[in-house]
Design a protein around this motif. Structure first.
Motif, PDB file in Angstrom:
ATOM      1  N   LEU A 345       0.823  -1.217   0.000  1.00  0.00           N
ATOM      2  CA  LEU A 345       0.000   0.000   0.000  1.00  0.00           C
ATOM      3  C   LEU A 345       0.858   1.270   0.000  1.00  0.00           C
ATOM      4  CD1 LEU A 345      -2.909   1.237   0.443  1.00  0.00           C
ATOM      5  CD2 LEU A 345      -2.394   1.162   2.878  1.00  0.00           C
ATOM      6  N   ILE A 346       1.959   1.273   0.772  1.00  0.00           N
ATOM      7  CA  ILE A 346       2.779   2.486   0.921  1.00  0.00           C
ATOM      8  C   ILE A 346       3.391   2.933  -0.402  1.00  0.00           C
ATOM      9  CG2 ILE A 346       4.870   3.407   1.993  1.00  0.00           C
ATOM     10  CD1 ILE A 346       4.181   1.755   4.488  1.00  0.00           C
ATOM     11  N   PRO A 347       4.150   2.089  -1.126  1.00  0.00           N
ATOM     12  CA  PRO A 347       4.745   2.580  -2.381  1.00  0.00           C
ATOM     13  C   PRO A 347       3.716   2.945  -3.442  1.00  0.00           C
ATOM     14  CG  PRO A 347       5.135   0.216  -2.115  1.00  0.00           C
ATOM     15  CD  PRO A 347       4.594   0.710  -0.829  1.00  0.00           C
ATOM     16  N   VAL A 348       2.602   2.170  -3.499  1.00  0.00           N
ATOM     17  CA  VAL A 348       1.568   2.498  -4.490  1.00  0.00           C
ATOM     18  C   VAL A 348       0.984   3.882  -4.196  1.00  0.00           C
ATOM     19  CG1 VAL A 348      -0.709   1.861  -5.364  1.00  0.00           C
ATOM     20  CG2 VAL A 348       1.027   0.098  -5.006  1.00  0.00           C
ATOM     21  N   SER A 349       0.719   4.161  -2.918  1.00  0.00           N
ATOM     22  CA  SER A 349       0.181   5.481  -2.551  1.00  0.00           C
ATOM     23  C   SER A 349       1.175   6.588  -2.882  1.00  0.00           C
ATOM     24  CB  SER A 349      -0.153   5.503  -1.053  1.00  0.00           C
ATOM     25  OG  SER A 349      -1.124   4.544  -0.729  1.00  0.00           O
ATOM     26  N   PHE A 350       2.474   6.354  -2.616  1.00  0.00           N
ATOM     27  CA  PHE A 350       3.490   7.357  -2.926  1.00  0.00           C
ATOM     28  C   PHE A 350       3.602   7.594  -4.430  1.00  0.00           C
ATOM     29  CE2 PHE A 350       6.060   6.755   1.238  1.00  0.00           C
ATOM     30  CZ  PHE A 350       5.287   7.740   1.833  1.00  0.00           C
ATOM     31  N   ILE A 351       3.517   6.513  -5.212  1.00  0.00           N
ATOM     32  CA  ILE A 351       3.606   6.663  -6.679  1.00  0.00           C
ATOM     33  C   ILE A 351       2.441   7.501  -7.197  1.00  0.00           C
ATOM     34  CG2 ILE A 351       3.415   5.390  -8.851  1.00  0.00           C
ATOM     35  CD1 ILE A 351       5.025   3.143  -7.488  1.00  0.00           C
ATOM     36  N   LEU A 352       1.250   7.235  -6.681  1.00  0.00           N
ATOM     37  CA  LEU A 352       0.085   8.032  -7.092  1.00  0.00           C
ATOM     38  C   LEU A 352       0.217   9.478  -6.602  1.00  0.00           C
ATOM     39  CD1 LEU A 352      -2.799   5.474  -6.434  1.00  0.00           C
ATOM     40  CD2 LEU A 352      -1.738   6.067  -8.613  1.00  0.00           C
ATOM     41  N   THR A 353       0.842   9.672  -5.444  1.00  0.00           N
ATOM     42  CA  THR A 353       1.080  11.031  -4.948  1.00  0.00           C
ATOM     43  C   THR A 353       2.018  11.787  -5.881  1.00  0.00           C
ATOM     44  OG1 THR A 353       0.775  10.280  -2.663  1.00  0.00           O
ATOM     45  CG2 THR A 353       1.867  12.398  -2.980  1.00  0.00           C
ATOM     46  N   PHE A 354       3.058  11.116  -6.374  1.00  0.00           N
ATOM     47  CA  PHE A 354       3.981  11.754  -7.331  1.00  0.00           C
ATOM     48  C   PHE A 354       3.257  12.138  -8.618  1.00  0.00           C
ATOM     49  CE2 PHE A 354       7.590   9.398  -5.121  1.00  0.00           C
ATOM     50  CZ  PHE A 354       8.049  10.543  -4.489  1.00  0.00           C
ATOM     51  N   LEU A 355       2.309  11.313  -9.028  1.00  0.00           N
ATOM     52  CA  LEU A 355       1.515  11.657 -10.210  1.00  0.00           C
ATOM     53  C   LEU A 355       0.719  12.936  -9.965  1.00  0.00           C
ATOM     54  CD1 LEU A 355       0.434  10.986 -13.033  1.00  0.00           C
ATOM     55  CD2 LEU A 355      -1.285   9.509 -11.951  1.00  0.00           C
ATOM     56  N   CYS A 356       0.149  13.062  -8.777  1.00  0.00           N
ATOM     57  CA  CYS A 356      -0.575  14.295  -8.427  1.00  0.00           C
ATOM     58  C   CYS A 356       0.391  15.481  -8.355  1.00  0.00           C
ATOM     59  CB  CYS A 356      -1.291  14.122  -7.092  1.00  0.00           C
ATOM     60  SG  CYS A 356      -2.602  12.885  -7.114  1.00  0.00           S
ATOM     61  N   PHE A 357       1.605  15.265  -7.827  1.00  0.00           N
ATOM     62  CA  PHE A 357       2.616  16.324  -7.819  1.00  0.00           C
ATOM     63  C   PHE A 357       2.856  16.841  -9.235  1.00  0.00           C
ATOM     64  CE2 PHE A 357       5.287  15.537  -3.711  1.00  0.00           C
ATOM     65  CZ  PHE A 357       4.151  15.768  -2.952  1.00  0.00           C
ATOM     66  N   TYR A 358       2.988  15.914 -10.153  1.00  0.00           N
ATOM     67  CA  TYR A 358       3.275  16.295 -11.544  1.00  0.00           C
ATOM     68  C   TYR A 358       2.122  17.097 -12.142  1.00  0.00           C
ATOM     69  CZ  TYR A 358       4.557  15.784 -16.462  1.00  0.00           C
ATOM     70  OH  TYR A 358       4.870  16.038 -17.778  1.00  0.00           O
ATOM     71  N   LEU A 359       0.901  16.650 -11.873  1.00  0.00           N
ATOM     72  CA  LEU A 359      -0.268  17.334 -12.433  1.00  0.00           C
ATOM     73  C   LEU A 359      -0.472  18.710 -11.805  1.00  0.00           C
ATOM     74  CD1 LEU A 359      -2.764  14.322 -12.560  1.00  0.00           C
ATOM     75  CD2 LEU A 359      -1.484  15.328 -14.469  1.00  0.00           C
ATOM     76  N   LEU A 360      -0.102  18.857 -10.534  1.00  0.00           N
ATOM     77  CA  LEU A 360      -0.298  20.122  -9.821  1.00  0.00           C
ATOM     78  C   LEU A 360       0.955  20.994  -9.802  1.00  0.00           C
ATOM     79  CD1 LEU A 360      -2.377  18.785  -6.788  1.00  0.00           C
ATOM     80  CD2 LEU A 360      -3.228  20.011  -8.800  1.00  0.00           C
ATOM     81  N   ASN A 361       1.993  20.555 -10.528  1.00  0.00           N
ATOM     82  CA  ASN A 361       3.238  21.332 -10.660  1.00  0.00           C
ATOM     83  C   ASN A 361       3.923  21.545  -9.312  1.00  0.00           C
ATOM     84  OD1 ASN A 361       5.172  22.633 -12.240  1.00  0.00           O
ATOM     85  ND2 ASN A 361       4.215  24.641 -11.981  1.00  0.00           N
ATOM     86  N   VAL A 362       3.992  20.501  -8.508  1.00  0.00           N
ATOM     87  CA  VAL A 362       4.691  20.532  -7.223  1.00  0.00           C
ATOM     88  C   VAL A 362       6.025  19.818  -7.399  1.00  0.00           C
ATOM     89  CG1 VAL A 362       4.620  19.836  -4.799  1.00  0.00           C
ATOM     90  CG2 VAL A 362       2.527  20.547  -5.952  1.00  0.00           C
ATOM     91  N   SER A 363       7.116  20.432  -6.951  1.00  0.00           N
ATOM     92  CA  SER A 363       8.439  19.844  -7.110  1.00  0.00           C
ATOM     93  C   SER A 363       8.781  18.960  -5.913  1.00  0.00           C
ATOM     94  CB  SER A 363       9.500  20.934  -7.260  1.00  0.00           C
ATOM     95  OG  SER A 363       9.594  21.699  -6.071  1.00  0.00           O
ATOM     96  N   ILE A 364       9.817  18.126  -6.092  1.00  0.00           N
ATOM     97  CA  ILE A 364      10.353  17.346  -4.982  1.00  0.00           C
ATOM     98  C   ILE A 364      11.357  18.221  -4.242  1.00  0.00           C
ATOM     99  CG2 ILE A 364      11.697  15.322  -4.327  1.00  0.00           C
ATOM    100  CD1 ILE A 364      10.568  13.878  -6.722  1.00  0.00           C
ATOM    101  N   ASN A 365      11.067  18.539  -3.013  1.00  0.00           N
ATOM    102  CA  ASN A 365      11.956  19.365  -2.206  1.00  0.00           C
ATOM    103  C   ASN A 365      11.827  18.934  -0.754  1.00  0.00           C
ATOM    104  OD1 ASN A 365       9.684  21.091  -0.998  1.00  0.00           O
ATOM    105  ND2 ASN A 365       9.404  21.434  -3.195  1.00  0.00           N
ATOM    106  N   ILE A 366      12.588  19.566   0.114  1.00  0.00           N
ATOM    107  CA  ILE A 366      12.590  19.114   1.502  1.00  0.00           C
ATOM    108  C   ILE A 366      11.239  19.341   2.178  1.00  0.00           C
ATOM    109  CG2 ILE A 366      15.064  19.474   1.764  1.00  0.00           C
ATOM    110  CD1 ILE A 366      14.474  22.000   3.313  1.00  0.00           C
ATOM    111  N   ILE A 367      10.459  20.298   1.690  1.00  0.00           N
ATOM    112  CA  ILE A 367       9.153  20.559   2.296  1.00  0.00           C
ATOM    113  C   ILE A 367       8.138  19.513   1.853  1.00  0.00           C
ATOM    114  CG2 ILE A 367       7.327  22.258   2.599  1.00  0.00           C
ATOM    115  CD1 ILE A 367      10.016  23.049   3.808  1.00  0.00           C
ATOM    116  N   SER A 368       8.069  19.230   0.546  1.00  0.00           N
ATOM    117  CA  SER A 368       7.109  18.243   0.058  1.00  0.00           C
ATOM    118  C   SER A 368       7.481  16.841   0.536  1.00  0.00           C
ATOM    119  CB  SER A 368       7.029  18.284  -1.464  1.00  0.00           C
ATOM    120  OG  SER A 368       8.296  18.080  -2.055  1.00  0.00           O
ATOM    121  N   LEU A 369       8.800  16.521   0.568  1.00  0.00           N
ATOM    122  CA  LEU A 369       9.219  15.204   1.053  1.00  0.00           C
ATOM    123  C   LEU A 369       8.910  15.038   2.539  1.00  0.00           C
ATOM    124  CD1 LEU A 369      12.618  14.376  -0.674  1.00  0.00           C
ATOM    125  CD2 LEU A 369      10.441  13.216  -0.949  1.00  0.00           C
ATOM    126  N   SER A 370       9.122  16.095   3.312  1.00  0.00           N
ATOM    127  CA  SER A 370       8.796  16.001   4.743  1.00  0.00           C
ATOM    128  C   SER A 370       7.294  15.840   4.932  1.00  0.00           C
ATOM    129  CB  SER A 370       9.306  17.235   5.481  1.00  0.00           C
ATOM    130  OG  SER A 370       8.650  18.403   5.025  1.00  0.00           O
TER     131      SER A 370
END
Length: 986
Positions: A345-370
């Motif tokens: 469940l954990i990696p699948v949820s994270f993968i779908l979260t990254f897809l939402c990041f991409y669609l909403l133009n959110v970058s990977i940074n220390i704030i989003s990762l935290s």
């Protein structure tokens, strides 16, 4: 398909240290050669400030006038469209250009961006025997251009270069004997390198462009130029002056670990990937060192290393948090199937979260990762609740498919409701002002998306995979460890249930020390970031030459060499095109990388002792080395500042009045005095009556003064784009000797030393003049809250000489921020109450949840205080996140109790219902709390920007959840019993 798209999105997401954000600041820089601070303020900056006040969303402005330059910094509300403001400020400057003095160039308007910070700095040093001037040529003509050709590099800036010049030292005695003057010498040199244009010539059927030019570029060409004497004879310039190739006098220099070097700042493009640019730079540096064996190239201030360490640490924290959570699940559940299902469940949820990041133009940074790390515990909580519900249904239902569907439907409404309450807590925080709101927005979005995707996978993926991973027969036997925990829980529950009133009083008595903590805990905007890299800025406050500045720099190097592993320094003026700070020959700047924490303490102590003993008038400051976090979030304003305005003129208060203040006990704890520092200046008064008496033409006298300066540019020789300066120099004597050794000829051709016509005197004047929208001010700065009482005492001493009209600083800003957060927290609680009222269909039961919230907050505050942390944005964010988990546990327990009572109707004892719901919810509550704490616990054992930023947040979560879990298990049933009414009789 969604998982595949998520994987593709994860690989395509931009990686940065912090979220992309526009800094709402502008800088106006004025160059005013030959102007004093007062002249810059009166003739330029005050005029600009007046027109800037009409700008929309202008929050504050402050100007600083210094010798030869002035700066105005504009601060706007967060979210201001800076592109439009930039255009509007340019229009204002264009409109005012006609008002400025004629010799003042157009002021520069500079946008402050996070990309202004170089991604790294290269230090180019010639090896022994290699000429520094030739190395400078190589950097300028070759290395700089090759760096600019790298994809992703936006700007290459340099400092510390030496240039080749032609030095001319006139032999005054020979010139006078032959009748040659300075004007004739300068005019001859200027004519030596002139392009007269082209003439089109026809030769039969062909046409040619004939270039007409007078060309001289080398020192031999200049030396062989001829001068016509009054007798019409010709003489070579080399016979009346010494002509030689030389390097320009250093106005500033750069050093790498005490070795003279050239610094190259490399800036990356906004959308460039750090890893790619850094790899290309490394390859180029390796090639350069192999091509030019006489060079040594070193790195410093590598933001890529900083980014890699921070992002890598957070990724490892996320990984180990998941591993710890998996271990907890295995221990509590006693089999490998359910934990493995959560592990899927954990990696699948994270993968779908990254897809939402991409669609909403959110970058990977220390704030989003935290945010994702913090959402991990809630994600596991959702999975645990669904698995537990399905497992319980499998014990009751014979049909497996029916049991799975009912198991999901049993908890779906309460899970959706608890998720909505968690998200609802974050929504009002988005409307916080400034960078606090920006930080909350990015992290809240990460948590909300992680939570939403975990709900989606819990409702879809777990039912699909439950046939493989949930075995109803295995659920009949409980884990031995959990059985012992449940036995202790039942004993504690029975004891508290028997003495519930005492238990409630004891529980809520925790609020009193928490209330006391609120008044004594330190309040800050952001947590203190551990840093071993610092900038040391020194203003010697003496009119010293660059050579003396370098000598003092060497003393600092020797003093600190045992405490640091890297030392780079800039002495005097710098050549950076992106230079924003005030420059002077008397200033020095050091970048210091200390060995460890003890070296920082010992090194700063040694520096303070050395400066106080040897240079008591110097002003020095040690601050954190710049990084993206400092640029975006660090507040550069003083902790507490009292601004004092002269109500009688637009000039700073006199030094006599300032000294009277400094002697007052009212400002005993003052840390610094802004706009009150004075330095010695040299004033020259020309004796016009003497010039007239000795029949000396003023223009001739002015030309003779040119020779007093150490170097004066008299010509610039051009050769295919390259420029070489011709300098008119005098011997390196002291000022008195130069005045006596430089002569001026009167109309009767009699020579007189120019010292006869100049009076020199020394005086004190202010180094800098500060002003804001109220006018010129001077200020007193404190580093703690002692200044509040001292400001009140100070008012009684200065009513006759000035008026304090503004008290500013981080202390004031922090108090405003805290009051806003408290108001927003109240709004969050009100929103939470209405959502729960709709879910429970009761106005009374939501109060049970609301009453447990102060207990969780108390636990967070007490642990923050005990661990010597401050109450800041991150710790408050941790409290908010903790409340989401705490509320979730309380909601599910109340919901389970309501369902038991509803199913048993009104003939069921509420105590038994509470006991049964407690047994049902014990395992999910404990697993949720422990997995949430373990998911964030690795942050406390890391040391980098991401970890330092999150530590107070983690401590808030740990303290709040520890107390909150106890309240959910024991306090909620007691309050429920007090509030209970037989609402199911109908």
């Amino acid at each position: 398909m969604a998982i595949f798209l998520g994987l593709m999105a994860a690989m395509s997401l931009p990686v940065g240290l912090l979220p992309d954000a526009e800094i709402p600041e502008l800088l106006i820089k004025v160059e005013a050669e030959g102007y004093s601070p007062q002249d810059v303020e009166n003739n330029i900056l005050s005029i600009i400030r007046k027109d800037l006040m009409s700008l929309e969303r202008l929050k504050d402005l402050e100007s600083k006038s210094s010798n030869n330059e002035g700066v105005i910094r504009l601060y706007f509300d967060h979210g201001t469209k800076m592109d439009f403001i930039y255009l509007e400020v340019n229009e204002i400057i264009d409109r005012l250009s006609s008002v400025f003095p004629d010799n003042i160039p157009r002021p520069k308007i500079i946008k402050i961006n996070s990309t202004d910070l170089p991604m790294l700095t290269l230090h180019v040093m010639p090896n022994f025997g290699v000429d520094f001037v030739q190395t400078s040529k190589l950097v300028k003509n070759t290395i700089k251009r090759r760096l600019e050709q790298i994809a992703g590099v936006s700007l290459v800036d340099y400092n510390g270069m030496s240039e080749e010049v032609i030095s001319i030292k006139p032999q005054i005695d020979k010139m006078d004997a032959l009748g040659v003057n300075i004007d004739q010498l300068v005019e001859t040199i200027e004519r030596a390198n002139i392009n007269l244009g082209t003439i089109l010539l026809k030769d039969g059927q062909m046409s040619y462009n004939l270039n007409l030019s007078l060309f001289a570029y080398e020192e031999s060409d200049i030396a062989n130029l001829t001068l016509r004497l009054p007798s019409d004879d010709l003489v070579s310039l080399k016979h009346v002056a010494n002509v030689e190739r030389a390097s320009s006098d250093d106005k500033g220099s750069h050093y790498y670990n005490s070795h003279k070097a050239i610094a190259i700042n490399i800036h990356k493009k906004h959308d460039a990937v750090y890893d790619d640019v850094r790899e290309d730079i490394s390859d180029l540096v390796s090639n350069l060192e192999s091509e030019y064996e006489g060079l040594s190239i070193k790195y410093s201030q590598d933001q890529h290393r900083f980014l890699k360490a921070s992002i890598g640490s957070l990724k490892s924290n996320l990984f180990f948090g998941g591993i710890f959570a998996f271990i907890v699940l295995f221990v509590f559940m006693g089999n490998w199937r359910a934990p493995l299902l959560i592990g899927i469940l954990i990696p699948v949820s994270f993968i779908l979260t990254f897809l939402c990041f991409y669609l909403l133009n959110v970058s990977i940074n220390i704030i989003s990762l935290s945010g994702m790390t913090l959402g991990l515990g809630m994600m596991i909580d959702n999975g645990i609740i669904v698995i537990e519900s399905i497992s319980n249904r499998l014990k009751l239902e014979t049909n497996r498919a029916t049991a799975i569907c009912k198991g999901v439907s049993d908890v779906a409404p309460s899970l959706i409701s608890s998720s909505l309450t968690t998200i609802a807590v974050f929504v009002p925080l988005i409307y916080m002002d400034g960078w606090t709101g920006a930080l909350f927005t990015d992290q809240a979005m990460a948590i909300a998306l992680t939570l939403g995707m975990s709900l989606l996978t819990s409702f879809i993926l777990i039912p699909i995979l439950s046939n493989l991973f949930i075995d109803d027969s295995s659920q009949q036997v409980e884990n031995i460890f959990y059985l012992k925990v449940r036995a202790y829980y039942r004993k504690m529950y029975d004891w508290i249930n028997a003495k519930k009133h005492r238990a409630l009083v004891l529980s809520f008595s925790l609020l009193f020390p928490a209330i006391c903590v609120v008044f004594i805990i330190n309040v800050d905007s952001f947590p203190e970031i551990e840093n071993k890299n610092f900038i040391l800025e020194i203003d010697w406050k003496e009119p010293i030459h660059i050579s003396e500045n370098e000598k003092r720099k060497n003393e600092i190097d020797s003093l600190l060499m045992n405490f640091i592993q890297l030392n780079t320094s800039n002495i005097g003026l710098t050549q950076y095109s992106q230079q924003l700070n005030y420059q002077s020959y008397r200033r020095s700047s050091f970048y210091l990388e200390f060995l460890d924490e003890s070296s920082i303490v010992d090194g700063r102590k040694s520096l303070r002792t050395f400066m106080d003993s040897n240079y008591p008038n110097a002003v020095y400051n040690v601050v954190d080395a710049p990084n993206s976090f400092n640029m975006l979030f660090k507040n550069s304003t003083p902790y507490l500042e009292a601004r004092i305005y002269n109500n009688r003129s637009n000039y700073p208060l006199s030094s006599e009045k300032i000294n009277a203040w400094k002697d007052k006990e009212a400002v005993y704890h003052a840390l610094d005095w802004k706009g009150m520092q004075e330095s010695q200046i040299l004033e020259a008064s020309i004796k016009m009556d003497h010039l007239n008496l000795y029949n000396i033409n003023f223009n001739e006298f002015k030309k003779s003064l040119l020779l007093i300066g150490k170097e004066n540019i008299v010509a610039k020789l051009r050769n295919y784009g390259e420029v070489k300066k011709v300098l008119l120099r005098s011997d390196n004597a002291n000022l008195s000797q130069q005045l006596k050794g430089t002569f001026v000829k009167n109309n009767d051709n009699i020579l007189f030393p120019i010292s006869k016509f100049i009076d020199l005197s020394y005086s004190l004047d202010f180094d800098d003049i500060y002003a804001d929208n109220h006018g010129v001010f001077q200020s007193i700065i404190w580093q703690d809250a002692n200044g509040l009482s001292e400001i009140e005492h100070l008012k009684s001493h200065c009513h006759s000489i000035g008026t304090i009209t503004a008290t500013k600083g981080q202390f004031i800003d922090n108090q405003l921020m805290l009051s806003k957060l408290i108001k927003i927290l109240c709004v969050c609680l009100l929103l939470l109450y209405f959502i729960l009222a709709a879910q429970f269909e009761s106005l009374l039961q939501p109060m049970i949840v609301v009453l447990t919230i102060p207990l969780g907050i108390s636990g967070a505050l007490l642990l923050l205080y005990l661990t010597n942390n401050t109450l800041n944005v991150m710790s408050l964010m941790g409290i908010i996140i903790m409340l989401g988990v705490l509320v979730n546990d309380s909601i599910l327990k109340i919901d389970a109790t309501n369902k038991i009572i509803k199913n048993k109707k009104n003939d069921y004892d509420v105590s038994e219902a509470l006991k049964m719901s407690g047994n049902q919810r014990l395992k999910p509550i404990l697993m949720t709390t422990i997995t949430t704490i373990l998911a964030v616990l690795p942050v406390l054992f890391s040391s980098n920007l991401g970890a330092d930023l999150q530590q107070s947040l983690v401590i808030s979560i740990v303290g709040g959840l520890t107390v909150g879990t106890v309240s959910a298990l024991f306090v909620v049933p007691s309050i429920y019993k007090l509030f209970y009414k037989p609402i199911w009789k109908s």
